[in-house]
Structure formats: structure tokens, C-alpha cells
Scaffold this motif. Structure first.
Motif: not given
Ligand SMILES: *[C@@H]1O[C@H](CO)[C@@H](O)[C@H](O)[C@H]1NC(C)=O
Ligand SMILES: *[C@@H]1O[C@H](CO)[C@@H](O)[C@H](O)[C@H]1NC(C)=O
Ligand SMILES: *[C@@H]1O[C@H](CO)[C@@H](O)[C@H](O)[C@H]1NC(C)=O
Ligand SMILES: *[C@@H]1O[C@H](CO)[C@@H](O)[C@H](O)[C@H]1NC(C)=O
Ligand SMILES: *[C@@H]1O[C@H](CO)[C@@H](O)[C@H](O)[C@H]1NC(C)=O
Ligand SMILES: *[C@@H]1O[C@H](CO)[C@@H](O)[C@H](O)[C@H]1NC(C)=O
Ligand SMILES: *[C@@H]1O[C@H](CO)[C@@H](O)[C@H](O)[C@H]1NC(C)=O
Ligand SMILES: *[C@@H]1O[C@H](CO)[C@@H](O)[C@H](O)[C@H]1NC(C)=O
Ligand SMILES: *[C@@H]1O[C@H](CO)[C@@H](O)[C@H](O)[C@H]1NC(C)=O
Length: 553
Positions: A151-154, A161-168, A172-181, A203-208
Motif C-alpha cells: 500500500v502507499n507509504g507516506s 508491505v506486510a509479510w509473515r515469516f519464520r526464522n530458519k 517451531s513453525w510459528r509465524k511472525y509478522r513484519d511490515f516495512r516501508r 511500514g505502518i500503513n500495511a499493518r493489519r
């Protein structure tokens, strides 16, 4: 003629002999196999389990001398490949990116080439592709799971943009969220490129935004400051339901024992023994979610009761992998049944830990109730798993993960260093003061020794995370002229009174704020430490002293 005589005793005897030998070999090999099978013990995540076993066999004053400045749990050990929930974790790779790119270019309706070259259009799928590719190449420690549409930034050339990830490194298979500009630009061929990635959670505009039902109709409020909240955590307590469901169950109930208010390593060692017995007996474990935190970890320096298991561990995962009921619910249902029915619930009371799990396997009682009324140390839960039982009961380490709420803090710390950091584990505290058992530790972990030692191992000006039980914040200042030093206390906003962690634990705690205590600090320190690229340990790397005291290595 004689040979063919069927009653010939010699021939028959030979056959008998051969078959006897064969049978003995068979029996013997089965026996060997069985012995191997039952003495096999899966790897234990505590490195000093050998020392532990020693400590535990000298049950008199069974104190835990294990390292209390790190805490390994199920997500840190790979005993078996972790079975992931099916289909939930397809990671984004170069080939999946290429595939979506090919699909795009084959789509004639899409603009390509150098039209509108000055305008960054965040909804253009090629923006997402450029960002995905950038992330994949930049953050190698991360497995990217799924992205939301940017989505648009400032500013006009920014997209969030937001995404989900895991650390390699996480088992565990838990997912975490990051959103960056991201700031975007164009390459010579007019395709998008990332010029500058934003920081962790920029990326605060992308956080749900949290879906809020607001009866007053004032939706504006919810829109302006959407609270960040991990709505993927569901650690509600499972309910038993009806009387008949209760009656049909089979339960293993442990009364509170001498373990209460002992150290947390003791707690885990005991709890996993109990859970292991429940699994061995194929019974639902009746669990007391209220923990007493020993004084060593509390801010008040006194034992504190009433800590919720869920502050420290992942109850959602636990209830998924092992049948659990909460003690309060269980006792209520039990009482209600006995009041409403003529026949009481069959209970087998077990007063002594010397009654082995193997002896209880055939017991059909609805409830097996282990009582721990003997004087210490005979009232420790883990004693159930001693002796011959140790060969049958496996501690289910994989059932115990750290709290997701704490792991969100771990992700925030390592994410804010872009997962590109080294770490040193500096054990001080009581061990450094005890010159008898650890004669060199204090000197080997002094600021000057650390500077000298680390310069050979870690490149100058790297991010250096220091996991430590040294309480004095400025102790490591000398390292600051060589490295970008990070300490847990630098991130106190992650558990401060405006943080997500604070809000959620307060909610869990019936509205009362929760201290970020010493045990939580150890858990977070441990996991950040394990995410480092280069890891320097106190024992083996900084000092020749032994982990468990003089002459133990
Ligand atoms: C056990 O602990 C008690 C009190 O904490 C102490 O007096 C005693 O010496 C200890 N025994 C051993 C064998 O360490
Ligand atoms: C082409 O674009 C349309 C709409 O933009 C989309 O529905 C369709 O799936 C695309 N085709 C391919 C092959 O990607
Ligand atoms: C941005 O891209 C989307 C998807 O390709 C398209 O529908 C939209 O018209 C574009 N907007 C501008 C301003 O070009
Ligand atoms: C995003 O920004 C572009 C111009 O930079 C504008 O045309 C578009 O309407 C904006 N989209 C949204 C959803 O605000
Ligand atoms: C949370 O988990 C319980 C089972 O433990 C389930 O019954 C409940 O529906 C779940 N709640 C949500 C919101 O998913
Ligand atoms: C375990 O118990 C459940 C119900 O209590 C039963 O359905 C299942 O067959 C049992 N499994 C084994 C291996 O005994
Ligand atoms: C948070 O803590 C600070 C200082 O510790 C205090 O001044 C502030 O009032 C607190 N805020 C809330 C919402 O409790
Ligand atoms: C936590 O709650 C406080 C007060 O309700 C609020 O101001 C703050 O934004 C919340 N923080 C997060 C991260 O949700
Ligand atoms: C720390 O010591 C271990 C064991 O001796 C060794 O394998 C490892 O490479 C050392 N790490 C560093 C960073 O020196």
C-alpha cells in the motif's frame, strides 16, 4: 538306508539342535534389540544433562546447578524433523517469484516497459516482486511465508508491505509478522528496484488493523491508531464440557509437590516428567497453570505465586500436542459429578512415587491421582521418572515451547538488527563470585578480557548482542568503542507499559500489569543469542573453567 529312516535319532537330533540354536539366536537378538530400544534416550536439550543426572541421583538437596542464564526448550532442539501443519508453510523462493513474474509478463493487459516511469504504483504487482526479491537476497536468515499487497507509504515513491515469516533457526513453525516501508526507484530497463528498505515494523500503513466492532459508530478512532496485536495466539483454556464427557475421560492428576517455588529448571524437569507419564499412560494431564516463580527471578527477591504458565510458555502449542485440562475446571467437574451421581468417579490414589508408571498402565480408574505428601526430596514430581521408569518415560521436550508473546519480543529485537548480528553469552552473577568452583570466570569475563577475546572473532563495528546475567548495564561500555553493542535493556520499550506485550499480558492477568521478570529475560536472551550469526559462548570460548564447576569437564 539308515539315513532315510525317519526315526533316525541322530538326524532328528541335529535338526532339533539346529532349530534350538536358531531359536536361541532369535531370542537373544530380540532381547538385545529390546534392551537397546528401552535404554535409548532421546537427546536432551540441556547440555549439562549428564551433570543433571548426577545431581538428581544425589537426591539429597537436589538443587539445580544447571546454567540458569540460558534456557533451552523444544524449539531449540531438533530431535526429529518438526512435523509442520500441512500446507501452511510454503516459503517464497526465487523460483516462486520467477513464476509469478513470468505470469505477469505473459499477461498482455499489463503495462510494462518505460511508460509512466516517474510514478511508483504500489498496487502494481511488479512492485511486490521487486520487494520480494530484495528481501530474499537481503534477509537470508528468514523464510518468507506470505505477503500482503503493498500500500502507499507516506511519500509518492514509498510503499508499505506486510509479510509473515519464520526464522530458519527456529525449530517451531510459528509465524511472525513484519511490515516495512520501502523506497522504490527504477532500473535502466524501467523495472522497479528497492532503493532503501525501512526498519523493522516501519511500514505502518500495511499493518493489519484489528477488526473492531464499535457500536458507537465512531470508526475513526479505530482507524487512526490500530493497535498492533498478535491475533494468531489462542491460548484459551480448553473446557471439558458435559458430565458424560468428563466421565469418559482418563486423567492423570498430580497434587502440588515439593517442586512448588523451586527454580524454573526444576519446574520444567518435573513438569515434563509428569506430562511424559500422562502420555505413557495415554491419559489427559490435569494441569495447574499457576506457577510460583522462585525469588532468584523476581523483582521483589521473594518467591511470587500466581504466575500464569502462559507468561512463559506456549500453552496453545502444548494443548495441541498433548491432552490437557486445567486443574480448577477439572476439580469443579469432579465435584459436580460426585454430587449429582450415586456412583462416585473411580479414583486410584498413589501416595508414593515408588509406584511406577508401568504398574499403573493397566489401571482403569478414571482418575489416577498422584499425591506428593512425603517430606522433601521424596515429594518432587520428577522422582516418578527415576530408576527403571526413566527407560519408559520420555520427557516430551517438543511439547514445551516458549511463549509466543515473548517470541514476538525476540523477533522484534533480532528484526531491528535486520537479523545481521553476532552475539556473546557472558555468564557472570553467582558463578563469577564463586572463585572456588570457577576460579577464572570473573577475570575471563571482565571488560578488558572481553575486548581482547572478541577482537579475534568478531569483525569491528558489527552489531553485537550481549546475552548476560550481569545486572550492571554499563559493565560492557568498553566494547562500545569496537562494536555496536546491544543489551536486552536497550529494548525495554518492547515490554514497557505502552507495548503490545504489556497490553496482552495485562489482559491475560485479569487487568493487573505483569512484571517483565528475570525468567522472561532469560528466555528472550536465549532466543536472541541463538539467532546470532556468530555466537561466542562463555564456557569453551571465553574461559577454560568448566560449566558446572571445577573438574566437571
Ligand atoms: C542440604 O541443605 C541443608 C540446608 O539447606 C544444609 O544444611 C545441608 O548441609 C545440605 N546437605 C548437603 C549434603 O549439601
Ligand atoms: C492477467 O491479469 C488478469 C487481471 O489483471 C488476471 O486475472 C489474470 O490471472 C492474469 N493472467 C495471468 C496469466 O497471470
Ligand atoms: C496501479 O496498478 C494497478 C494494478 O496494475 C492498476 O489497476 C492501477 O490503475 C495503477 N494505477 C496507476 C495510477 O497507474
Ligand atoms: C496512492 O498514491 C497514488 C499517487 O501517489 C494515488 O494516485 C493513489 O490514489 C493512492 N492510493 C491510495 C489507496 O491511497
Ligand atoms: C481457540 O482454541 C479453542 C480450543 O482450544 C477453540 O475451541 C476456540 O474456538 C479457539 N478460538 C479461536 C478464536 O480461534
Ligand atoms: C488412548 O485413549 C483414547 C481415549 O482415551 C483411546 O481412544 C485410544 O485408543 C488410546 N490409545 C492407546 C494407544 O491406548
Ligand atoms: C507508564 O510508565 C511511565 C513511567 O514508568 C508513567 O509515567 C506512565 O504514566 C505510565 N503509563 C501508563 C499508561 O500506565
Ligand atoms: C496498549 O494499550 C494502551 C492503552 O490502552 C494503548 O495506548 C497502546 O497503544 C496499546 N499498545 C499497543 C502496542 O497495542
Ligand atoms: C567456541 O568454542 C567451540 C568449541 O570449542 C568452537 O567450536 C567454536 O568455533 C568457538 N566459537 C568461536 C566463535 O570461537
Amino acid at each position: 538306508m539308515k539315513e532315510s529312516n525317519p526315526t533316525d535319532p541322530i538326524g532328528q537330533n541335529i535338526i532339533k539342535l539346529i532349530s534350538n540354536v536358531c531359536f536361541s539366536v532369535f531370542v537373544f537378538s530380540v532381547l538385545i534389540f529390546t534392551v537397546i530400544a528401552i535404554t535409548y534416550q532421546p537427546p536432551d536439550p540441556w547440555e549439562s544433562s549428564r551433570a543433571l543426572t548426577m545431581v538428581f541421583t544425589q537426591v539429597e538437596n537436589a538443587t539445580f546447578k544447571t546454567d540458569t542464564s540460558v534456557l533451552k526448550t523444544g524449539e531449540d532442539v531438533a530431535t526429529a524433523p518438526v512435523a509442520m501443519p500441512e500446507g501452511s508453510l510454503s516459503t517464497i523462493t526465487e523460483s516462486t517469484i520467477q513464476k509469478s513474474e513470468e505470469e505477469l509478463t505473459s499477461n498482455v493487459t499489463l503495462k510494462s516497459g518505460c511508460e509512466d516511469v516517474s510514478v511508483v504504483n504500489c498496487s502494481d504487482p511488479r512492485v511486490l516482486i521487486a520487494i520480494q526479491r530484495f528481501n530474499l537476497r537481503t534477509y537470508k536468515a528468514i523464510a518468507f511465508l506470505d505477503y500482503q499487497t503493498p500500500v502507499n507509504g507516506s511519500k509518492p515513491d514509498e510503499c508499505d508491505v506486510a509479510w509473515r515469516f519464520r526464522n530458519k533457526k527456529d525449530k517451531s513453525w510459528r509465524k511472525y509478522r513484519d511490515f516495512r516501508r520501502f523506497r522504490l526507484g527504477f532500473k535502466d530497463d524501467c523495472s522497479y528496484k528497492v532503493i532503501h528498505p525501512g526498519r523493522w515494523h516501519s511500514g505502518i500503513n500495511a499493518r493489519r488493523p484489528r477488526i473492531q466492532v464499535n457500536p458507537s459508530g465512531n470508526w475513526q478512532k479505530g482507524r487512526i491508531a490500530p493497535p498492533v496485536r498478535d491475533d494468531e495466539i489462542n491460548d484459551t483454556i480448553p473446557l471439558l464440557g458435559s458430565d458424560s464427557a468428563f466421565r469418559k475421560g482418563r486423567y492423570l492428576y498430580y497434587s502440588r509437590g515439593g517442586d512448588y517455588c523451586k527454580g524454573m529448571n526444576h519446574y520444567i524437569w518435573s513438569f515434563l516428567c509428569a506430562l511424559g507419564e500422562a502420555q505413557y499412560l495415554n491419559r489427559t494431564f490435569v494441569m495447574d497453570l499457576s506457577i510460583c516463580l522462585a525469588s532468584a527471578y523476581t523483582q521483589s527477591n521473594k518467591d511470587e505465586e500466581g504466575k500464569d504458565f502462559r507468561f512463559y510458555f506456549d500453552f496453545e502449542h502444548l494443548k495441541e500436542v498433548s491432552p490437557i485440562v486445567e486443574e480448577g475446571d477439572f476439580l469443579r467437574d469432579w465435584k459436580r459429578w460426585d454430587k449429582n451421581h450415586k456412583t462416585k468417579i473411580p479414583v486410584r490414589k498413589v501416595a508414593n512415587y515408588k509406584v511406577t508408571p508401568m504398574q499403573l498402565r493397566k489401571d482403569k480408574s478414571t482418575i489416577i491421582w498422584r499425591q506428593f505428601d512425603a517430606p522433601e526430596p521424596d515429594n518432587y514430581w520428577y522422582r516418578v521418572c527415576e530408576g527403571p521408569a526413566a527407560k519408559y518415560i520420555e520427557r516430551p521436550w517438543q511439547a514445551l515451547w516458549k511463549s509466543k508473546r515473548l517470541m514476538n519480543i525476540v523477533s522484534a529485537i533480532s528484526g531491528s538488527m535486520d537479523w545481521d548480528f553476532d552475539a556473546v553469552h557472558v555468564v557472570r552473577g553467582e558463578k563469577a563470585r564463586n572463585k572456588e568452583l570457577w576460579p577464572h570466570l570473573d577475570a575471563d569475563t571482565s571488560p578488558d578480557a572481553l575486548v581482547a577475546k572478541l577482537q579475534g572473532t568478531i569483525a569491528p563495528w558489527r552489531n553485537l548482542y550481549i546475552a548476560t546475567n550481569e545486572p550492571f548495564y554499563n559493565f560492557f561500555d568498553k566494547l562500545r568503542s569496537h562494536y555496536k553493542v546491544h543489551l536486552l535493556d536497550d529494548y525495554s520499550y518492547l515490554w514497557g507499559n505502552t507495548s503490545e506485550w504489556h497490553n496482552e499480558t495485562t489482559l491475560l492477568n485479569g487487568g493487573r500489569p505483569v512484571d517483565f521478570d528475570g525468567y522472561m529475560r532469560v528466555e528472550v536472551d536465549t532466543e536472541v543469542l541463538y539467532r546470532a550469526k556468530t555466537r561466542v559462548e562463555t564456557f569453551y570460548n571465553l574461559t577454560k573453567d568448566c560449566k558446572d564447576g571445577i573438574n566437571t569437564c
